[in-house]
Design a protein around this motif. Structure first.
Motif, mmCIF file in Angstrom:
data_model
loop_
_atom_site.group_PDB
_atom_site.id
_atom_site.type_symbol
_atom_site.label_atom_id
_atom_site.label_comp_id
_atom_site.label_asym_id
_atom_site.label_seq_id
_atom_site.Cartn_x
_atom_site.Cartn_y
_atom_site.Cartn_z
ATOM 1 N N GLU A 19 -8.641 -14.288 7.262
ATOM 2 C CA GLU A 19 -8.805 -15.307 6.217
ATOM 3 C C GLU A 19 -9.039 -14.610 4.876
ATOM 4 N N GLY A 29 0.822 -1.209 0.000
ATOM 5 C CA GLY A 29 0.000 0.000 0.000
ATOM 6 C C GLY A 29 0.856 1.258 0.000
ATOM 7 N N THR A 30 1.923 1.250 0.788
ATOM 8 C CA THR A 30 2.835 2.404 0.866
ATOM 9 C C THR A 30 3.431 2.705 -0.510
ATOM 10 N N ARG A 43 -2.789 -14.054 9.191
ATOM 11 C CA ARG A 43 -2.680 -13.522 7.818
ATOM 12 C C ARG A 43 -1.371 -13.971 7.182
ATOM 13 N N THR A 75 -7.734 -4.536 -3.556
ATOM 14 C CA THR A 75 -8.919 -5.309 -3.140
ATOM 15 C C THR A 75 -9.191 -5.096 -1.646
ATOM 16 N N GLY A 118 -2.945 -6.543 -3.829
ATOM 17 C CA GLY A 118 -3.752 -7.484 -3.046
ATOM 18 C C GLY A 118 -4.540 -8.455 -3.907
ATOM 19 N N ARG A 130 -4.458 -13.343 -5.210
ATOM 20 C CA ARG A 130 -3.953 -13.825 -3.930
ATOM 21 C C ARG A 130 -4.031 -15.336 -3.824
ATOM 22 N N ARG A 140 1.301 -0.059 12.721
ATOM 23 C CA ARG A 140 0.692 0.694 11.612
ATOM 24 C C ARG A 140 -0.541 1.488 12.065
ATOM 25 N N TYR A 142 0.892 5.262 8.133
ATOM 26 C CA TYR A 142 1.966 5.696 9.055
ATOM 27 C C TYR A 142 2.468 4.487 9.834
ATOM 28 N N ASN A 143 3.588 4.713 10.559
ATOM 29 C CA ASN A 143 4.066 3.674 11.473
ATOM 30 C C ASN A 143 4.656 4.310 12.722
HETATM 31 P P1 AP5 Z 1 -5.129 -6.067 2.303
HETATM 32 O O1 AP5 Z 1 -5.662 -4.755 2.680
HETATM 33 O O2 AP5 Z 1 -4.708 -6.330 0.916
HETATM 34 O O3 AP5 Z 1 -3.957 -6.412 3.347
HETATM 35 P P2 AP5 Z 1 -2.536 -7.172 3.172
HETATM 36 O O4 AP5 Z 1 -2.229 -7.776 1.870
HETATM 37 O O5 AP5 Z 1 -2.513 -8.050 4.353
HETATM 38 O O6 AP5 Z 1 -1.557 -6.048 3.152
HETATM 39 P P3 AP5 Z 1 -1.450 -4.871 4.120
HETATM 40 O O7 AP5 Z 1 -2.346 -3.745 3.670
HETATM 41 O O8 AP5 Z 1 -1.637 -5.303 5.554
HETATM 42 O O9 AP5 Z 1 0.076 -4.519 4.000
HETATM 43 P P4 AP5 Z 1 0.890 -3.706 2.901
HETATM 44 O O10 AP5 Z 1 1.810 -4.630 2.196
HETATM 45 O O11 AP5 Z 1 -0.014 -2.841 2.059
HETATM 46 O O12 AP5 Z 1 1.771 -2.827 3.866
HETATM 47 P P5 AP5 Z 1 1.753 -1.237 4.157
HETATM 48 O O13 AP5 Z 1 2.208 -0.477 2.969
HETATM 49 O O14 AP5 Z 1 0.466 -0.815 4.800
HETATM 50 O O15 AP5 Z 1 -6.185 -7.229 2.665
HETATM 51 C C1 AP5 Z 1 -6.902 -7.223 3.872
HETATM 52 C C2 AP5 Z 1 -7.873 -8.406 3.895
HETATM 53 O O16 AP5 Z 1 -8.829 -8.283 2.806
HETATM 54 C C3 AP5 Z 1 -7.247 -9.790 3.669
HETATM 55 O O17 AP5 Z 1 -6.740 -10.343 4.871
HETATM 56 C C4 AP5 Z 1 -8.449 -10.582 3.117
HETATM 57 O O18 AP5 Z 1 -9.343 -10.966 4.140
HETATM 58 C C5 AP5 Z 1 -9.152 -9.557 2.252
HETATM 59 N N1 AP5 Z 1 -8.680 -9.591 0.849
HETATM 60 C C6 AP5 Z 1 -8.024 -8.594 0.194
HETATM 61 N N2 AP5 Z 1 -7.738 -8.975 -1.059
HETATM 62 C C7 AP5 Z 1 -8.193 -10.244 -1.191
HETATM 63 C C8 AP5 Z 1 -8.151 -11.187 -2.250
HETATM 64 N N3 AP5 Z 1 -7.583 -10.886 -3.434
HETATM 65 N N4 AP5 Z 1 -8.697 -12.410 -2.051
HETATM 66 C C9 AP5 Z 1 -9.283 -12.712 -0.882
HETATM 67 N N5 AP5 Z 1 -9.354 -11.872 0.172
HETATM 68 C C10 AP5 Z 1 -8.809 -10.641 0.012
HETATM 69 O O19 AP5 Z 1 2.949 -1.171 5.236
HETATM 70 C C11 AP5 Z 1 2.814 -1.783 6.502
HETATM 71 C C12 AP5 Z 1 3.481 -0.906 7.569
HETATM 72 O O20 AP5 Z 1 4.897 -0.887 7.319
HETATM 73 C C13 AP5 Z 1 3.023 0.560 7.554
HETATM 74 O O21 AP5 Z 1 2.935 1.040 8.862
HETATM 75 C C14 AP5 Z 1 4.128 1.299 6.755
HETATM 76 O O22 AP5 Z 1 4.262 2.636 7.194
HETATM 77 C C15 AP5 Z 1 5.353 0.447 7.095
HETATM 78 N N6 AP5 Z 1 6.307 0.358 5.976
HETATM 79 C C16 AP5 Z 1 6.018 0.187 4.661
HETATM 80 N N7 AP5 Z 1 7.145 0.127 3.933
HETATM 81 C C17 AP5 Z 1 8.183 0.239 4.812
HETATM 82 C C18 AP5 Z 1 9.611 0.216 4.681
HETATM 83 N N8 AP5 Z 1 10.219 0.062 3.485
HETATM 84 N N9 AP5 Z 1 10.359 0.316 5.808
HETATM 85 C C19 AP5 Z 1 9.768 0.458 7.026
HETATM 86 N N10 AP5 Z 1 8.417 0.484 7.214
HETATM 87 C C20 AP5 Z 1 7.634 0.378 6.117
#
Ligand code: AP5
Length: 211
Positions: free
Chosen positions: A60, A17-18, A168, A34, A87, A90, A124, A134-135
């Motif tokens: 899930e 997402g970031t 997850r 998604t 996303g 998957r 997060r 944010y973090n």
């Molecule tokens: P979804 O919203 O897609 O969640 P996810 O894939 O689990 O990914 P996240 O949003 O948690 O993480 P991200 O990789 O985007 O990390 P972020 O940038 O926020 O899905 C949620 C739910 O929806 C699923 O569990 C499922 O139930 C359902 N779903 C969605 N799509 C589906 C599909 N196709 N099929 C079935 N079900 C589905 O970063 C995380 C943190 O780290 C932040 O705080 C950020 O600031 C920090 N950060 C980011 N990059 C860095 C870096 N380089 N260094 C240090 N910190 C960093």
């Protein structure tokens, strides 16, 4: 030539997402997340949202058929301007369905080990207004509750509880990690080390997409 039909792959918390928010600003792609679409359905209490809520809160996956029906039209609509899938897909079933209605130029696989996933996701916070991420460990002061960009309220996602994060990650390993081989065999997978700083990851992504 810029690659414009892009998939972001990686475990929860890898930074999809970031990175997505910066990539779409730079390359004018349509962001199709998604997770964001489902969270919007949940907040509007639609039929899909009511079905998805419990599944998401447990960490899930929402059933393939519902996800494919939800995203297919959006991808077809964005095909000409270019899209960034975040996303999706998957599961292997989702990847096979996608290949029937869209051509993908490149899959960016952002890797991150389990312990770092847990550390990042427990810290997060997300803005309810503009979605900025944010973090607590690196860009948010303890006790800060508003977004520096738009003044919106910062909140912790329901699925960012420790037990749900662990589930997850397990679901990712079982259902989503097999897509690495799926796309490697198609010759369109590029790997990125998600443990590097966010700016470094972004610069490597832009190099790949605009090479
Ligand atoms: P979804 O919203 O897609 O969640 P996810 O894939 O689990 O990914 P996240 O949003 O948690 O993480 P991200 O990789 O985007 O990390 P972020 O940038 O926020 O899905 C949620 C739910 O929806 C699923 O569990 C499922 O139930 C359902 N779903 C969605 N799509 C589906 C599909 N196709 N099929 C079935 N079900 C589905 O970063 C995380 C943190 O780290 C932040 O705080 C950020 O600031 C920090 N950060 C980011 N990059 C860095 C870096 N380089 N260094 C240090 N910190 C960093």
């Amino acid at each position: 030539m810029t690659l414009t039909r892009v998939v972001l792959l990686g475990p929860p918390g890898a930074g999809k997402g970031t990175q997505a928010k910066q990539i779409i600003d730079k390359l004018c792609l349509v962001h199709l997340s998604t997770g964001d679409i489902l969270r919007d359905e949940v907040s509007r209490e639609t039929e899909l949202g009511m079905t998805a809520k419990g599944v998401m809160d447990r960490g899930e996956l929402v059933p393939d058929r519902l996800i494919i029906d939800m995203i297919r039209g959006r991808i077809e609509e964005a095909a000409e301007s270019g899209f960034l899938l975040d996303g999706f897909p998957r599961t292997t079933a989702q990847a096979e369905a996608l290949s029937e209605f869209a051509t993908i130029d490149v899959v960016l696989n952002i890797t991150l080990p389990r312990e770092e996933v847990i550390r990042r996701l427990t810290g997060r916070r997300v803005c309810r207004g503009c979605g900025k991420i944010y973090n607590l460990t690196f860009n948010l002061a303890e006790g800060e509750t508003t977004c520096a960009a738009c003044g919106g309220e910062l909140y912790q996602r329901n699925d960012d509880e420790m037990e749900v994060i662990a589930n997850r990650y397990d679901v990712y390993e079982k259902s989503t990690a097999p897509l690495i081989e799926f796309y490697e065999e198609l010759g369109i997978l590029r790997a990125l080390d998600g443990s590097l700083g966010s700016e470094r990851v972004f610069s490597e992504i832009i190099d790949i997409l605009t090479a």
